[in-house]
Scaffold this motif. Structure first.
Motif, PDB file in Angstrom:
ATOM      1  N   UNK A  83       4.932  12.447  -6.457  1.00 36.82           N
ATOM      2  CA  UNK A  83       4.245  13.338  -7.384  1.00 36.82           C
ATOM      3  C   UNK A  83       3.012  13.994  -6.774  1.00 36.82           C
ATOM      4  N   UNK A  84       2.373  13.301  -5.811  1.00 34.00           N
ATOM      5  CA  UNK A  84       1.124  13.828  -5.245  1.00 34.00           C
ATOM      6  C   UNK A  84       1.187  13.887  -3.720  1.00 34.00           C
ATOM      7  N   UNK A  85       2.312  14.372  -3.220  1.00 27.32           N
ATOM      8  CA  UNK A  85       2.468  14.423  -1.767  1.00 27.32           C
ATOM      9  C   UNK A  85       1.492  15.410  -1.138  1.00 27.32           C
ATOM     10  N   UNK A  86       1.153  16.483  -1.847  1.00 27.75           N
ATOM     11  CA  UNK A  86       0.289  17.497  -1.240  1.00 27.75           C
ATOM     12  C   UNK A  86      -1.128  16.981  -0.989  1.00 27.75           C
ATOM     13  N   UNK A  87      -1.852  16.442  -1.992  1.00 27.68           N
ATOM     14  CA  UNK A  87      -3.199  15.939  -1.690  1.00 27.68           C
ATOM     15  C   UNK A  87      -3.183  14.788  -0.696  1.00 27.68           C
ATOM     16  N   UNK A  88      -2.162  13.947  -0.758  1.00 23.53           N
ATOM     17  CA  UNK A  88      -2.084  12.829   0.186  1.00 23.53           C
ATOM     18  C   UNK A  88      -1.778  13.324   1.595  1.00 23.53           C
ATOM     19  N   UNK A  89      -0.948  14.372   1.712  1.00 29.07           N
ATOM     20  CA  UNK A  89      -0.684  14.959   3.025  1.00 29.07           C
ATOM     21  C   UNK A  89      -1.951  15.605   3.588  1.00 29.07           C
ATOM     22  N   UNK A  90      -2.704  16.286   2.732  1.00 33.28           N
ATOM     23  CA  UNK A  90      -3.960  16.894   3.184  1.00 33.28           C
ATOM     24  C   UNK A  90      -4.962  15.820   3.608  1.00 33.28           C
ATOM     25  N   UNK A  91      -4.984  14.705   2.874  1.00 31.14           N
ATOM     26  CA  UNK A  91      -5.864  13.601   3.266  1.00 31.14           C
ATOM     27  C   UNK A  91      -5.439  13.027   4.613  1.00 31.14           C
ATOM     28  N   UNK A  92      -4.116  12.910   4.845  1.00 31.06           N
ATOM     29  CA  UNK A  92      -3.621  12.385   6.121  1.00 31.06           C
ATOM     30  C   UNK A  92      -3.967  13.324   7.274  1.00 31.06           C
ATOM     31  N   UNK A  93      -3.807  14.630   7.051  1.00 31.99           N
ATOM     32  CA  UNK A  93      -4.195  15.604   8.080  1.00 31.99           C
ATOM     33  C   UNK A  93      -5.692  15.489   8.360  1.00 31.99           C
ATOM     34  N   UNK A  94      -6.465  15.312   7.294  1.00 32.08           N
ATOM     35  CA  UNK A  94      -7.905  15.149   7.475  1.00 32.08           C
ATOM     36  C   UNK A  94      -8.246  13.921   8.297  1.00 32.08           C
ATOM     37  N   UNK A  95      -7.515  12.824   8.082  1.00 31.88           N
ATOM     38  CA  UNK A  95      -7.738  11.610   8.867  1.00 31.88           C
ATOM     39  C   UNK A  95      -7.514  11.863  10.353  1.00 31.88           C
ATOM     40  N   UNK A  96      -6.414  12.562  10.661  1.00 38.29           N
ATOM     41  CA  UNK A  96      -6.094  12.829  12.066  1.00 38.29           C
ATOM     42  C   UNK A  96      -7.131  13.762  12.689  1.00 38.29           C
ATOM     43  N   UNK A  97      -7.448  14.852  11.998  1.00 41.39           N
ATOM     44  CA  UNK A  97      -8.403  15.820  12.544  1.00 41.39           C
ATOM     45  C   UNK A  97      -9.792  15.210  12.662  1.00 41.39           C
TER      46      UNK A  97
END
Length: 346
Positions: A83-97
């Motif tokens: 249901x919330x793949x988009x905010x969690x994906x953005x958070x994951x990208x933020x972790x990597x960056x």
């Protein structure tokens, strides 16, 4: 009974990540707001020095949370990440960056490169806790349930936005409090005063946002509001309030390391209050702990693995934090290397 125990472990792991990882995110927030190259030079120097020894270990808690979710509560894991793949994906990208920016900033020789990597690190430190908080707000307001399709409303509603802003403010509080204590350790009284002022400002913002969030949840997340104003949830809300007042008092004077403990108490109590307010649900009011739990055998093995992890990893992490806060993890200087290469037997 085992499912309830694992749910408590999951909540404590979330609290641990909010406090440990939140401190690192807060350091990134103050890196972003430190100013230009000259004005922000000394605060950023302290941020690099304070974060370098332990910044990666805090992600252990995040991995632990994921493992508990997908093995202990697979329905919860599937529901939230669908249901919330988009905010969690953005958070994951933020972790990597964020990690890449922090790692590449120091060795970069050119000022333009340092600015670029520093900006990546700082902005990611702001966005990642916001999106994680927004996802938690979507769960707390009951906007996801098994079978829910992904939608913007699941994480862009009033509760989610306030949870995201509260996450940023809480990380800023932790970062400033810990950096002020590190400034005293590095004998930098100017930076001690600098970060204590910012910690007080962040504490005020946390308190204001917490009150606003409590009022908003009355209509937007009624089950959580009821839990926060009654029973065990209310007890932890009161503890968070007391810890807030004590932290403010300590920040107004030379407090040694006690302000760190009380600031952690503020954030940990708030997280646990939210978890207790949701009882008996993993997702109010559609998925209880019993309904979302995995197989009984899986839960028993997960409890055993958790116990082993606590006995093995817990002391190691505690020792690492102790060594760091007591200045035992300082990098070698040129003078140290020179002494080591003289060839003297002594």
């Amino acid at each position: 009974m085992t499912a309830d125990l694992i749910a408590v472990v999951l909540l404590l792991a979330v609290a641990a990540y909010a406090c440990a990882g939140g401190t690192d995110y807060g350091a990134g927030f103050w890196d972003l707001t430190a100013g230009g190259a000259q004005r922000g030079k000394r605060p950023r120097w302290l941020i690099d020095h304070a974060m370098a020894p332990v910044w990666e270990v805090n992600n252990v808690w995040l991995i632990f949370i994921f493992v508990i979710m997908w093995t202990g509560f697979p329905v919860l894991f599937q529901t939230v990440f669908s249901a919330m793949w988009l905010p969690l994906a953005l958070a994951a990208v933020g972790l990597v960056l964020r990690g890449a920016g922090f790692a590449l900033r120091k060795p970069s020789r050119r000022l333009a490169g340092r600015r670029l990597y520093g900006a990546v690190f700082a902005i990611a430190s702001l966005l990642t806790p916001f999106f994680l908080g927004a996802a938690v707000g979507g769960v707390a307001s009951g906007r996801v349930s098994p079978g829910t399709q992904a939608s913007a409303d699941a994480w862009s509603n009033p509760t989610s936005i306030l949870f995201g802003l509260l996450a940023i403010a809480a990380t800023a509080l932790l970062g400033a409090v810990f950096l002020a204590a590190d400034a005293r350790r590095f004998d930098a009284p100017d930076l001690d005063a600098y970060f204590r002022r910012r910690a007080l400002g962040a504490l005020v913002v946390v308190a204001v946002l917490a009150v606003i969030t409590l009022f908003v949840t009355h209509g937007d997340a009624p089950h959580v509001w009821h839990g926060l104003t009654h029973g065990v949830g209310l007890v932890f809300v009161v503890l968070a309030g007391v810890a807030t007042l004590v932290t403010a008092w300590l920040l107004l004077r030379t407090s040694g390391g006690w302000s760190r403990i009380t600031a952690v108490g503020v954030v940990a109590s708030a997280v646990i209050a939210w978890g207790m307010a949701q009882r008996p649900y993993l997702i109010p009011t559609s998925l209880t702990v019993a309904e979302g739990a995995g197989a009984a055998t899986t839960l028993r093995w997960l409890a055993l693995v958790t116990l082993v992890a606590v006995l093995l990893v817990g002391p190691a992490v505690a020792l690492l934090y102790w060594l760091d806060t007591h200045g035992e993890l300082e990098p070698l200087t040129d003078a140290d290397l020179t002494r080591g290469g003289t060839g003297d037997d002594g």
